[in-house]
Design an enzyme around this catalytic site. Sequence first.
Site, mmCIF file in Angstrom:
data_model
loop_
_atom_site.group_PDB
_atom_site.id
_atom_site.type_symbol
_atom_site.label_atom_id
_atom_site.label_comp_id
_atom_site.label_asym_id
_atom_site.label_seq_id
_atom_site.Cartn_x
_atom_site.Cartn_y
_atom_site.Cartn_z
ATOM 1 N N TYR A 221 -38.719 -46.798 8.900
ATOM 2 C CA TYR A 221 -37.891 -47.767 8.167
ATOM 3 C C TYR A 221 -37.356 -47.177 6.870
ATOM 4 O O TYR A 221 -37.949 -46.266 6.282
ATOM 5 C CB TYR A 221 -38.654 -49.059 7.884
ATOM 6 C CG TYR A 221 -39.725 -48.994 6.804
ATOM 7 C CD1 TYR A 221 -39.436 -49.346 5.482
ATOM 8 C CD2 TYR A 221 -41.023 -48.601 7.111
ATOM 9 C CE1 TYR A 221 -40.415 -49.312 4.499
ATOM 10 C CE2 TYR A 221 -42.012 -48.565 6.144
ATOM 11 C CZ TYR A 221 -41.699 -48.924 4.832
ATOM 12 O OH TYR A 221 -42.673 -48.887 3.848
ATOM 13 N N CYS A 222 -36.204 -47.694 6.455
ATOM 14 C CA CYS A 222 -35.623 -47.387 5.142
ATOM 15 C C CYS A 222 -35.341 -48.718 4.452
ATOM 16 O O CYS A 222 -36.022 -49.711 4.707
ATOM 17 C CB CYS A 222 -34.381 -46.516 5.281
ATOM 18 S SG CYS A 222 -33.041 -47.221 6.274
ATOM 19 N N TRP A 223 -34.350 -48.761 3.585
ATOM 20 C CA TRP A 223 -34.113 -49.969 2.796
ATOM 21 C C TRP A 223 -33.668 -51.147 3.663
ATOM 22 O O TRP A 223 -34.213 -52.241 3.565
ATOM 23 C CB TRP A 223 -33.083 -49.684 1.713
ATOM 24 C CG TRP A 223 -32.602 -50.896 0.970
ATOM 25 C CD1 TRP A 223 -31.346 -51.418 0.964
ATOM 26 C CD2 TRP A 223 -33.380 -51.767 0.127
ATOM 27 N NE1 TRP A 223 -31.282 -52.546 0.171
ATOM 28 C CE2 TRP A 223 -32.525 -52.781 -0.356
ATOM 29 C CE3 TRP A 223 -34.714 -51.789 -0.262
ATOM 30 C CZ2 TRP A 223 -32.947 -53.800 -1.196
ATOM 31 C CZ3 TRP A 223 -35.140 -52.805 -1.108
ATOM 32 C CH2 TRP A 223 -34.267 -53.788 -1.573
#
Length: 346
Positions: free
Chosen positions: A92-94
């Site tokens: 995951y990222c932002w």
Amino acid sequence: MLFKTANVAQIARFDEVIDVRSPAEYAEDHIPGALSCPVFSDDERARVGTLYKQVSPFEARKVGAAIVARNIAHHLDTVLHDRPKNWKPLIYCWRGGQRSGAMVTILSQIGWSAHQLEGGYKAYRRDVLDTLAELPARYAFRVICGPTGSGKSRFLDALAASGHQVLDLEGLARHRGSVLGKLPGEAQPAQKGFDSLLLAALKTLDPARPVYIESESKKIGCVSLPDSLYAAMHSADCLLVDVPLTERVRFLLEDYDFYLADPERLVKQLGFLKGLHPNEVLNGWAELARAGRFAELVEELLTRHYDPLYWRSMTRHYPSLAGAPTLRLESLAAAALAEAAGALDA
């Protein structure tokens, strides 16, 4: 879609969760247990963002792609080098965009069953807030009450050691909850990080059994309790711990010994009481600290500041306190606390 995705409810199905956001983003908050494998450092993220705004999105993506490729290669050579063929990571990222997408694409091409978290950290954060809004109401809290120096936190430790369920809010907040409660050498978590720690702790508890919790203000240092938890605490049954003043003074001198070694630090903290007491009173307390008359100072602080403030707040917020059972402790020694904890029904 070139790769597989998963939602927040499916996080536990994966072998490992990988956070590819920058170190600063990870430090503020992250999914509990997530491994930090940033595809941008903090400086690299700022550099690419500046290019995007001041030059062009194309130039930002070109420079960013090279940085991301180098960083992913580094992670593959180091922290991820020993993952087995059947490894199933969630990335995951932002907000489930290009940063996590790049990592998922490369890991998938290697042969791992890599998935991207739909909506990224933003989706996780939204789920944390939604869950915290309703979860506390499911628990039967038992609030440990008692004025400053009554050993409530240590009593919680004794309760946990004897097999009772405990939610240690001050431990999660890394703060003791008063103007003198900042712990030396320890930074408090950010609010988002505290929320994640709190939710993780709540999820370990059994709603069918009582949960012991210390009476707290809305704020513990710089972090705030969710409204739902605060309301659940105020409607819960209470247990009042009653300890002689002399024992409370002795206990506080032991528990806050770091102030005794640095009186000027104590004087600085007492300055936050300005406006609550006349200057001559504050100056007198400062003189006691500098003179090393700590027992006298602590007794004055308890009787003139902490106790009146505590009882005003408690009688206003905890209606069940008036009829609460009282646990009288002549000593706050470990053996006495363990005996008292063991005597309570689980």
